[in-house]
Every structure is written in C-alpha cells, then in structure tokens.
Design a protein around this motif. Structure first.
Motif, PDB file in Angstrom:
ATOM      1  N   GLY A  68       5.234  12.513   0.459  1.00 38.52           N
ATOM      2  CA  GLY A  68       5.831  11.434  -0.317  1.00 38.52           C
ATOM      3  C   GLY A  68       6.802  10.535   0.431  1.00 38.52           C
ATOM      4  N   PHE A  69       7.642   9.864  -0.352  1.00 38.59           N
ATOM      5  CA  PHE A  69       8.582   8.875   0.188  1.00 38.59           C
ATOM      6  C   PHE A  69       9.493   9.450   1.273  1.00 38.59           C
ATOM      7  N   HIS A 105      -5.933   5.352   4.609  1.00 40.37           N
ATOM      8  CA  HIS A 105      -4.972   4.263   4.394  1.00 40.37           C
ATOM      9  C   HIS A 105      -4.318   3.816   5.710  1.00 40.37           C
ATOM     10  N   MET A 123      -2.514  -1.877   8.001  1.00 37.04           N
ATOM     11  CA  MET A 123      -1.705  -0.798   8.576  1.00 37.04           C
ATOM     12  C   MET A 123      -2.010  -0.717  10.080  1.00 37.04           C
ATOM     13  N   ASP A 154       1.247   4.173  -2.770  1.00 37.68           N
ATOM     14  CA  ASP A 154       0.969   5.580  -2.422  1.00 37.68           C
ATOM     15  C   ASP A 154       2.172   6.465  -2.746  1.00 37.68           C
ATOM     16  N   GLY A 155       3.351   5.942  -2.408  1.00 35.26           N
ATOM     17  CA  GLY A 155       4.562   6.732  -2.585  1.00 35.26           C
ATOM     18  C   GLY A 155       4.914   6.929  -4.055  1.00 35.26           C
ATOM     19  N   ASP A 169      -6.720   6.534  -2.608  1.00 36.46           N
ATOM     20  CA  ASP A 169      -5.960   6.804  -3.844  1.00 36.46           C
ATOM     21  C   ASP A 169      -6.577   7.980  -4.605  1.00 36.46           C
ATOM     22  N   TYR A 188      -6.941  11.220   2.938  1.00 37.41           N
ATOM     23  CA  TYR A 188      -6.412   9.996   2.307  1.00 37.41           C
ATOM     24  C   TYR A 188      -5.443   9.284   3.245  1.00 37.41           C
ATOM     25  N   LEU A 214      -6.052  11.471  -2.880  1.00 38.57           N
ATOM     26  CA  LEU A 214      -4.682  11.943  -3.111  1.00 38.57           C
ATOM     27  C   LEU A 214      -4.551  12.506  -4.527  1.00 38.57           C
ATOM     28  N   ILE A 263       0.847  -1.203   0.000  1.00 38.35           N
ATOM     29  CA  ILE A 263       0.000   0.000   0.000  1.00 38.35           C
ATOM     30  C   ILE A 263       0.881   1.250   0.000  1.00 38.35           C
ATOM     31  N   LEU A 264       1.887   1.248   0.865  1.00 41.07           N
ATOM     32  CA  LEU A 264       2.737   2.444   0.992  1.00 41.07           C
ATOM     33  C   LEU A 264       3.609   2.675  -0.234  1.00 41.07           C
ATOM     34  N   VAL A 265       4.153   1.619  -0.815  1.00 42.42           N
ATOM     35  CA  VAL A 265       4.965   1.803  -2.023  1.00 42.42           C
ATOM     36  C   VAL A 265       4.080   2.361  -3.143  1.00 42.42           C
ATOM     37  N   ILE A 289       4.995   9.288   3.915  1.00 43.57           N
ATOM     38  CA  ILE A 289       5.089   7.838   3.645  1.00 43.57           C
ATOM     39  C   ILE A 289       6.222   7.215   4.468  1.00 43.57           C
TER      40      ILE A 289
END
Lengths: 291, 291
Positions: free
Chosen positions: B146-147, B81, B87, A113-114, B113, B77, B116, A109-111, B151
C-alpha cells in the motif's frame, strides 16, 4: 430532515477520512494528490447508504465507520482510473480537474492503486470489527469491485463504445460497474448491523433496484442536466458514443422505467420489514438528484 | 535438490493459479489478457519463499496455497502497472511483450486492478483459513503493497529518475518497492505455520536482507547480464537514468555489499532456530541468479 442527515454524515465521513489519510507516513507531494482526490467533495452517497442500512439494526456507530471509509476509497479509486486517458479520458470530475490533469498519469494510477489497497488495510486493521466481520466485509468488497464485478463492468463499458446496446446489455454493464458496489454497501451495512439472512436478501434486492435507478438518473442528467450542477459537460456520454437509457428507450420511457424500479425498490424495502425511512428518502434522492 | 523443489512448486502454483483464474465468469477476450499476464512464466520466487517458510513449521500444504497465489497476483499486478507508458514505460517483460503492448493500456490497467482485488478475494474466501488467519494475511498484504509500502516505493522510484541517489536513499526505495512484499511473504508463511513472535521477528529480518540481496543482484544483472537470459534489454536502468547499486558503489563494492547482506541474512536464519535449509538455498538463488 434527510438533508440534515446527509450533511451530518458527509461531515463525519470527511473528518474521519482526513484522519485516516493524514496519519499515513508518505512524501508530502504524494499526500497532496491523495487529499486532492478525496477532498473533491463527492456526495458520499454510497457510504451514507451503508451507514443508514446499518443504523436500521444497530446504533453504535463505531463498527460501520471503517467499512464506510473503505467503500468511499474503492469508489474514488474507480473514478480515478476510469478517468484516465486510456480509459474514459475525462478531464473534469465534480467540477474540478481530474487527478491526472492536475498532477500526472503516473500519480493518478498510483493514487488509485493505493486507495484500493488502503481500503482493504483500513478494514483488516480496524479495531472496531471482529475477525469474522472483517472477512465478510472484505469478501463483499473484493467480489463487488473485482473481475466479476466493477472491473468486468468497466471492461464491457469500454468495449461498448461506438456500439448500440440493447436494454439488457446496458443493464448488465451497469449492474456490474456501479450496481455491485452499491449492493455490497447495503449487504455489509445489514450484516454488520445484525440483519437476518432473509433481511439481507431483501435489502440486496432493494440495492439492485436502487443501483439501476441511480444509473438511469445519471444518464438522464447527462442529456438534460446543467453542467454547472453536475460538474462535467452535458452530453459527454453521447460525445463518446456510449449507449444510455434515454438513447435506447427515449427520455420519457427512461423516466418511466426509473419510476418502475423505484417502486420495485420500495417493495423490497417493505419485504425486509425494517423501519428506516431514511433508506426510502435516499432512494428518492438517487432517483431525483440533479447532480 | 533445490532445483527440483522449485520446479515442483512452480508447477503446483501454476496449476492452482489456472484453476483460480479459469473459474472466473468473465468475457473471453478479457480472460485471455489475464492468462497472458500470469502465464508469462515468472519464477514465482515470492510464493515459493512463502511456502518454504511455512513448511519450516507445518506440513499440511492447503493453508498456504491461497496466500501464495494472492502474493503472486499482487506481484504481477505491480509489474503490469509499473510497465505502463506513464510509469516505467517498458515494452518487454520476461522476454515477451508487456500487456499494454500486446493488448492495450486500458486492458493493462484493468487486469492489474483486477489481480490486486482478486488477491484479496482469494484470501478472504479461502476455505482453508480461519478468519483470524485471513485477517493477518490481508493486513500484511495491504500494508506491504500500500501507500506506506510498494506504492510509496514506486512513487519515490519515479521521482528519482534523473537524480543521483545515495546508498541510503536507494535502500529506502527498494525496501519499500520490493522489500516490503518479500517480508510480508515470509511473515505470512511463518505466522500461518505457527511460528512464535520472536521467530517471526528473526525471519522478518532475514526477509529484509534477502530483499536487499535480491535488488542488488537485479542491478548487477542490469549492467552485466545477458538480455537473452534476463528477458529485457541490458542497461535499461541506465538508459532511464535510474540510480543503481553498481553505479553508486561501483560493481565490485556492490558485489561485496550483496555478500555482506547474504551473511546478515544467514545470521538471522540461525537466530530463528528453524531447520529449513531451503530458505538458505533460496537466499543463494536470490543472490546469484543470472536472470
């Protein structure tokens, strides 16, 4: 020649993708999952389509690189989330375990989203694009992959399991689920290259037919393909009671319809008055691919 | 006065949000889930913070509306998630069933999703913002969520379950998970209002401390709050073996640290040389809220 073109672009895209991802300052365990998802060796047909469209107008490659990478990130995110147990529940993709099987669901899920978020970051921070170009690109991506595009397609697709759809309903789902992003790819490539509005319109129609061709061939492969080649079990749509073109129309009629859409696409290509035979070769590949 | 200000903004945001969402052409079953997620009556503190910062410089409200809505969509969002079974596995949020309980997991993933993606769409298609302003806003949002932002924070948070973190590690998680988006809210508000770069920097620091204050108070409420007020079971962090400030530092020291960060935030506010006492009142609310 087209094979060489594709291989060259794949290699360029894969290298640039690694550069973009590896510069991220994130925990190594998480990086491993991101790289796993992107290294799975997708054919990168969408970004190649975008780049080929762009090159019909313009030959300085820098401008199209970030939109092309972003497109592949959005595509990959959509596959990761679609494969989740709560969605299509697929354990294999491109012949390897899906990311939630290889790692775990939270990571998948996180990958996803990222990658979606990073697609927007890569475009908005690109040093090769003007502000107006970034805005156009981000608008096309967000519309194509959003509530009225890819998300709606996936929602309808899930709701359609165990139901018999007619051809119109099936077209609608695919236009949303895969077609919208393919069209965005082409529109962005044309716009950034400097196409006129009528050219963008013709190429958008080319993309519409190309998307349908792609999906019909996908369904045809699912009933007649070879697992070793397509990388997932043959008949997986049928096992999930998903409607497919061959099921609704019969295999022969599905093939006939695919060929008719290929002709429509060729007409729209002619209408656009560009000279980029690679687009026609890509159309052939989309329609005749064996995986 | 601050209560009235907040109520007025909440009502404005909620109305504008409904307008944005209801214009979407999507299946009604899916619309219901989207509206459920957004109507849950969040306090809208993040967009209010953004708007208040903007108003320190500029009083034509139109420019900040779409970024504020987008911010709330990104925040929502992230909650949807984070609540998923894979999670944090939370069944309640703001006193109501979480979306995957009320509907199903696939819907929760897709609504998240979609929100976002829609956040990026609402900004990139805004008629009130110049291209450069859109790009700044989208860059801040994508970086913060983001990453290397939200995230990463959620990834580290999941990995930290059942582990004892020290204060530094806990700060890092919260700076990423909630702090980055709060700082983006303030930076976007300041930039769009026309702040100078040194002012943006001081306000960014204000936001950094504000975010920490917010999180420490969140943890304090989790050990000492009232479920009827906070809308989820008291002690839910402890039940999941999550590290919290009161657990690491003791409740009294956690309160002392929160007050120390509130002072730092006030200093940064002074440094920015703006006159917007509402920001200080919001700081008090973040630090002393009971839900």
């Amino acid at each position: 020649m087209i094979d060489q073109y594709i291989e060259h672009k794949q290699s360029e895209l894969n290298n640039r993708m690694l550069v973009e991802l590896k510069q991220l300052n994130i925990p190594s365990s998480f990086m491993e999952a991101i790289l796993y998802s992107m290294e799975a060796g997708g054919k990168r047909l969408r970004p190649i389509l975008m780049m080929a469209t762009y090159e019909a107008f313009h030959h300085e490659p820098e401008k199209i690189v970030h939109p092309a990478l972003a497109l592949e990130m959005i595509h990959t995110y959509s596959l990761i989330h679609d494969d989740l147990p709560a969605m299509d529940d697929d354990d294999f993709r491109r012949g390897r375990e899906t990311i939630h099987k290889k790692f775990d669901e939270a990571t998948a899920i996180l990958v996803g989203d990222g990658l979606l978020t990073y697609a927007f970051q890569v475009v908005s921070t690109s040093s090769f694009l003007e502000a107006e170009e970034k805005v156009y690109t981000l608008k096309q991506f967000s519309q194509a992959s959003g509530f009225e595009g890819m998300i709606a397609g996936q929602h309808l697709d899930l709701k359609a399991e165990n139901k018999h759809l007619n051809e119109h309903e099936l077209n609608e789902i695919h236009q949303l689920k895969t077609g919208a992003l393919i069209r965005a790819a082409i529109k962005i490539g044309a716009y950034l290259g400097g196409a006129t509005p009528p050219q963008i319109e013709s190429l958008d129609d080319f993309g519409k037919y190309l998307g349908l061709v792609f999906q019909i061939q996908d369904d045809i492969l699912d009933v007649s393909g070879d697992m070793a080649v397509i990388g997932k079990p043959v008949g997986s749509d049928e096992a999930k009671n998903k409607s497919t073109y061959p099921q609704i129309l019969g295999l022969n009629e599905a093939i006939r319809m695919k060929e008719s859409y290929m002709n429509e696409a060729r007409n729209k290509y002619e209408e656009s008055k560009i000279e980029q035979p690679i687009l026609l070769e890509l159309l052939d590949i989309f329609g005749n691919r064996q995986s």
